[in-house]
Design a protein around this motif. Structure first.
Motif, PDB file in Angstrom:
ATOM      1  N   PRO A 273      27.713 -22.308 -23.278  1.00 57.68           N
ATOM      2  CA  PRO A 273      26.765 -21.669 -22.575  1.00 57.68           C
ATOM      3  C   PRO A 273      26.035 -20.625 -23.684  1.00 57.68           C
ATOM      4  O   PRO A 273      26.630 -19.797 -24.260  1.00 57.68           O
ATOM      5  CB  PRO A 273      26.984 -21.026 -21.512  1.00 57.68           C
ATOM      6  CG  PRO A 273      28.243 -21.627 -21.155  1.00 57.68           C
ATOM      7  CD  PRO A 273      28.827 -21.999 -22.408  1.00 57.68           C
ATOM      8  N   LYS A 274      24.631 -20.552 -23.956  1.00 58.11           N
ATOM      9  CA  LYS A 274      24.138 -19.602 -24.923  1.00 58.11           C
ATOM     10  C   LYS A 274      24.252 -18.270 -24.479  1.00 58.11           C
ATOM     11  O   LYS A 274      24.190 -18.004 -23.025  1.00 58.11           O
ATOM     12  CB  LYS A 274      22.598 -19.856 -25.044  1.00 58.11           C
ATOM     13  CG  LYS A 274      22.079 -21.151 -25.740  1.00 58.11           C
ATOM     14  CD  LYS A 274      20.714 -21.071 -26.142  1.00 58.11           C
ATOM     15  CE  LYS A 274      19.777 -20.894 -24.696  1.00 58.11           C
ATOM     16  NZ  LYS A 274      18.232 -20.901 -25.169  1.00 58.11           N
ATOM     17  N   LEU A 313      19.382 -20.095 -17.133  1.00 54.07           N
ATOM     18  CA  LEU A 313      18.607 -20.958 -18.182  1.00 54.07           C
ATOM     19  C   LEU A 313      18.769 -22.313 -18.149  1.00 54.07           C
ATOM     20  O   LEU A 313      19.886 -22.849 -17.834  1.00 54.07           O
ATOM     21  CB  LEU A 313      19.533 -20.431 -19.649  1.00 54.07           C
ATOM     22  CG  LEU A 313      19.180 -19.040 -20.229  1.00 54.07           C
ATOM     23  CD1 LEU A 313      19.799 -18.968 -21.632  1.00 54.07           C
ATOM     24  CD2 LEU A 313      17.750 -19.074 -20.464  1.00 54.07           C
ATOM     25  N   ARG A 314      17.506 -22.921 -18.561  1.00 56.95           N
ATOM     26  CA  ARG A 314      17.687 -24.359 -18.339  1.00 56.95           C
ATOM     27  C   ARG A 314      18.148 -25.074 -19.468  1.00 56.95           C
ATOM     28  O   ARG A 314      19.070 -25.866 -19.333  1.00 56.95           O
ATOM     29  CB  ARG A 314      16.195 -24.902 -18.123  1.00 56.95           C
ATOM     30  CG  ARG A 314      15.701 -26.001 -17.140  1.00 56.95           C
ATOM     31  CD  ARG A 314      14.491 -26.178 -17.058  1.00 56.95           C
ATOM     32  NE  ARG A 314      14.364 -27.567 -17.077  1.00 56.95           N
ATOM     33  CZ  ARG A 314      13.556 -28.443 -17.808  1.00 56.95           C
ATOM     34  NH1 ARG A 314      12.824 -27.805 -18.625  1.00 56.95           N
ATOM     35  NH2 ARG A 314      13.631 -29.503 -17.531  1.00 56.95           N
ATOM     36  N   PHE A 315      17.913 -24.816 -20.701  1.00 57.87           N
ATOM     37  CA  PHE A 315      18.453 -25.485 -21.743  1.00 57.87           C
ATOM     38  C   PHE A 315      19.356 -24.392 -22.207  1.00 57.87           C
ATOM     39  O   PHE A 315      19.390 -23.629 -23.149  1.00 57.87           O
ATOM     40  CB  PHE A 315      17.433 -25.563 -22.866  1.00 57.87           C
ATOM     41  CG  PHE A 315      16.424 -26.469 -22.704  1.00 57.87           C
ATOM     42  CD1 PHE A 315      16.580 -27.739 -22.834  1.00 57.87           C
ATOM     43  CD2 PHE A 315      15.229 -26.116 -22.165  1.00 57.87           C
ATOM     44  CE1 PHE A 315      15.670 -28.872 -22.534  1.00 57.87           C
ATOM     45  CE2 PHE A 315      14.253 -27.101 -21.656  1.00 57.87           C
ATOM     46  CZ  PHE A 315      14.532 -28.631 -21.888  1.00 57.87           C
ATOM     47  N   ARG A 392      33.773 -19.811 -24.801  1.00 55.91           N
ATOM     48  CA  ARG A 392      33.285 -19.283 -26.133  1.00 55.91           C
ATOM     49  C   ARG A 392      34.608 -18.326 -26.694  1.00 55.91           C
ATOM     50  O   ARG A 392      34.797 -18.597 -28.009  1.00 55.91           O
ATOM     51  CB  ARG A 392      32.161 -18.306 -26.087  1.00 55.91           C
ATOM     52  CG  ARG A 392      31.490 -17.505 -27.417  1.00 55.91           C
ATOM     53  CD  ARG A 392      30.402 -16.634 -27.164  1.00 55.91           C
ATOM     54  NE  ARG A 392      29.256 -17.582 -26.639  1.00 55.91           N
ATOM     55  CZ  ARG A 392      28.016 -17.660 -27.390  1.00 55.91           C
ATOM     56  NH1 ARG A 392      28.111 -17.491 -28.692  1.00 55.91           N
ATOM     57  NH2 ARG A 392      27.113 -18.439 -26.686  1.00 55.91           N
ATOM     58  N   GLY A 393      35.139 -17.601 -25.881  1.00 63.55           N
ATOM     59  CA  GLY A 393      36.103 -16.875 -26.435  1.00 63.55           C
ATOM     60  C   GLY A 393      37.492 -17.568 -26.841  1.00 63.55           C
ATOM     61  O   GLY A 393      38.182 -17.122 -27.731  1.00 63.55           O
ATOM     62  N   ASP A 394      37.462 -18.764 -26.736  1.00 63.79           N
ATOM     63  CA  ASP A 394      38.571 -19.666 -27.393  1.00 63.79           C
ATOM     64  C   ASP A 394      38.156 -20.751 -28.040  1.00 63.79           C
ATOM     65  O   ASP A 394      38.821 -21.596 -28.380  1.00 63.79           O
ATOM     66  CB  ASP A 394      39.425 -20.308 -25.936  1.00 63.79           C
ATOM     67  CG  ASP A 394      40.651 -19.221 -25.283  1.00 63.79           C
ATOM     68  OD1 ASP A 394      40.706 -18.202 -26.156  1.00 63.79           O
ATOM     69  OD2 ASP A 394      40.875 -19.449 -24.351  1.00 63.79           O
ATOM     70  N   GLU A 395      36.850 -20.700 -28.465  1.00 67.55           N
ATOM     71  CA  GLU A 395      36.344 -21.792 -29.101  1.00 67.55           C
ATOM     72  C   GLU A 395      35.401 -21.337 -30.287  1.00 67.55           C
ATOM     73  O   GLU A 395      35.452 -22.379 -31.206  1.00 67.55           O
ATOM     74  CB  GLU A 395      35.358 -22.779 -28.278  1.00 67.55           C
ATOM     75  CG  GLU A 395      35.885 -23.237 -26.989  1.00 67.55           C
ATOM     76  CD  GLU A 395      36.801 -24.454 -27.054  1.00 67.55           C
ATOM     77  OE1 GLU A 395      36.924 -24.989 -28.244  1.00 67.55           O
ATOM     78  OE2 GLU A 395      37.367 -24.954 -26.251  1.00 67.55           O
ATOM     79  N   PHE A 396      34.738 -20.215 -30.269  1.00 64.37           N
ATOM     80  CA  PHE A 396      33.579 -20.038 -31.441  1.00 64.37           C
ATOM     81  C   PHE A 396      33.532 -18.725 -31.512  1.00 64.37           C
ATOM     82  O   PHE A 396      33.098 -17.801 -30.914  1.00 64.37           O
ATOM     83  CB  PHE A 396      32.461 -20.816 -30.695  1.00 64.37           C
ATOM     84  CG  PHE A 396      31.204 -20.908 -31.600  1.00 64.37           C
ATOM     85  CD1 PHE A 396      31.152 -21.487 -32.616  1.00 64.37           C
ATOM     86  CD2 PHE A 396      30.189 -20.246 -31.061  1.00 64.37           C
ATOM     87  CE1 PHE A 396      29.874 -21.546 -33.554  1.00 64.37           C
ATOM     88  CE2 PHE A 396      28.984 -20.077 -31.908  1.00 64.37           C
ATOM     89  CZ  PHE A 396      28.970 -20.902 -33.121  1.00 64.37           C
ATOM     90  N   SER A 397      33.635 -18.415 -33.007  1.00 61.30           N
ATOM     91  CA  SER A 397      33.209 -17.320 -33.469  1.00 61.30           C
ATOM     92  C   SER A 397      33.133 -17.469 -35.003  1.00 61.30           C
ATOM     93  O   SER A 397      34.025 -17.365 -35.844  1.00 61.30           O
ATOM     94  CB  SER A 397      34.154 -16.047 -33.242  1.00 61.30           C
ATOM     95  OG  SER A 397      33.498 -14.862 -33.985  1.00 61.30           O
TER      96      SER A 397
END
Ligand code: UTP
Length: 474
Positions: A273-274, A313-315, A392-397
């Motif tokens: 999610p953004k 948020l829709r998108f 996010r905290g376990d996937e992406f930075s």
């Protein structure tokens, strides 16, 4: 093709200037230039000039009114208590044990924003041991390989610029404990770079300027190099795709693989999610019934900000370049005899080249156009694409910029926060600062655990629990 034939074909294509200095070259230089020119697909270049250099609407327009948010499998509050997610995990784990999964990092980029003078995979990112990105990935693969008792091949895509130093780094580090045979390097393809009039730029009198063909070039790169054939030989049919700049990536994820297999998908993706409306990520959408990613730079702000009746948020589904690719799908799109090719995009770049007097220049501002393919453009061509939500905290930075957002500093903090979250799960609460970052530098090796579930299980197995202080490393 002989020299005259080649000259004629370049002249006919309006690119005869590449022979301007031919008469001045030594025999070795002449043959180097000729073999470079033989690889240029002049018809493709003419098409790209027409569509992306000269056309009014460069790159085609999307009818945004038809755009819908793409559906995705939401992350439950507790994966371990969710029947559907547990079923996916079981299927994914079986496929991993059966040797059906390979890891694949695209590491051919130039990393200009980071400003690091070596392949990005060599960049040191972890908080305590200062491990390089490549070491982090290698250890994640090694730990999964041990856990599931299986060899997991790892494809590493490089470019002509960083191939040699990348291979040397793996050699110098003993492949970080991985069997050397299981690391399969291949170089991505090249495309000629052109000026704003669509003319091929000369890097020197005996060389045309060629640039990597984008991460989407991996599909044809995997086929041309024989990497796909090697995977087939090993019985691998699923490829876990990730980018070199993201040390948090969960490379061997049985849940994701399970959903991919259960969905009969040719290409699956993780969405995050953004974090905020205008976050600079691609957006998972559907257009005319096909799944696609629309880049933030292409999606008007009003769409990026749209909210549904609940104020959500829709998108919302951000693309973080984590996919599983089906091997046959890669062959379908990247093989030599394919009709379904990825489209090219233009990127305006600073490209060192000769000026009109034959002097070498290093431009201060963009002077040329590079043609690139994006891997997510394969999504609309994929059968039954599956998208699942990731945390996010376990996937992406990602480490993109030298400072500020998506920089080594933010990435280090996210790694520390991840370790602290996992430690909190086993009852070890750490002191944090006002930004919720642990005050100590701490690091969990992927060889101990690369996800929360394994961390908790492995911690509980420890006979003596370690003390936690500054520079704690497990
Ligand atoms: P980026 O879009 O971040 O590009 O790549 P980059 O070249 O690494 O960095 P900048 O824009 O110059 O700062 C995203 C991922 O795609 C890979 C990169 O290595 C990274 O893993 N990539 C990009 C390739 O493998 N080949 C390419 O031609 C471009």
């Amino acid at each position: 093709m002989n020299v005259e034939e080649l000259k004629n074909s370049f002249e006919k294509a309006g690119q005869g200037h590449v022979f301007k200095y031919f008469g001045e070259l030594s025999d070795a230089e002449k043959s180097a230039l000729l073999s470079q020119l033989e690889q240029v697909d002049l018809d493709e270049l003419a098409r790209l000039d027409k569509e992306l250099v000269f056309a009014e609407n460069k790159g085609g327009a999307v009818d945004f009114s038809k755009l819908e948010p793409a559906p995705y499998m939401p992350l439950p509050a507790d994966k371990t208590a969710d029947a559907e997610w547990q079923k996916a995990k079981e299927i994914g784990e079986k496929a991993i044990r059966d040797g059906r999964l390979a890891a694949f990092v695209v590491a051919g980029g130039q990393g200009t924003r980071l400003g690091f003078n070596a392949p990005k995979g060599l960049y040191k990112v972890t908080p305590v041991k200062h491990k390089s990105l490549f070491q982090v990935f290698a250890e994640k693969i090694l730990s999964a390989s041990r856990k599931y008792g299986v060899r997991i091949p790892w494809l590493v895509m490089t470019s002509h610029i960083n191939d040699a130093p990348t291979r040397a780094f793996f050699e110098e580090n003993g492949f970080f404990g991985l069997p050397k045979d299981d690391v399969i390097f291949f170089k991505q393809g090249l495309m000629p770079a052109v000026d704003c009039n669509g003319k091929i730029l000369l890097e020197s009198k005996s060389k045309i300027a060629m640039t990597p063909d984008g991460h989407g070039g991996c599909l044809r790169g995997m086929c041309r190099s024989g990497a796909i054939a090697e995977l087939e030989k090993r019985g691998v049919d699923c490829i876990s795709y990730f980018q070199v700049d993201n040390p948090l990536v969960n490379i061997i994820d049985p849940y994701f693989l399970g959903f991919h297999i259960m969905g009969g998908s040719e290409m699956s993706s993780k969405m995050i999610p953004k974090a905020y409306e205008l976050e600079k990520v691609g957006h998972f959408c559907t257009l005319d019934g096909k799944t696609c990613v629309v880049e933030y730079s292409d999606l008007p702000a009003e769409y990026q900000k749209q909210r549904d009746e609940n104020g959500k948020l829709r998108f919302v589904a951000g693309s973080v370049a984590i996919h599983i690719l089906d091997r046959n799908f890669v062959e379908k799109l990247g093989g030599a005899n394919t009709d379904t090719k990825l489209p090219f995009h233009r990127a305006d770049k600073k490209i060192p080249c000769l000026d009109e007097n034959g002097n070498q220049t290093k431009p201060e501002k963009p002077n040329g156009i590079k043609f690139e393919m994006f891997v997510f453009d394969a999504l609309p061509m994929a059968k039954s694409p599956v998208i699942i939500e990731g945390f996010r905290g376990d996937e992406f930075s990602p480490v993109k910029n030298a400072e500020g957002l998506d920089s080594p500093a933010t990435c280090k903090n996210h790694q520390k926060q991840q370790a602290a979250r996992w430690l909190a799960k086993v009852g070890k609460k750490l002191d944090t600062d006002s930004e919720n970052v642990p005050v100590f530098d701490i690091e969990v090796s992927p060889l101990f655990a690369s996800n929360e579930e394994d961390f908790v299980a492995n911690w509980n197995e420890l006979a003596a629990k370690p003390e936690i202080g500054n520079n704690f490393y497990l």
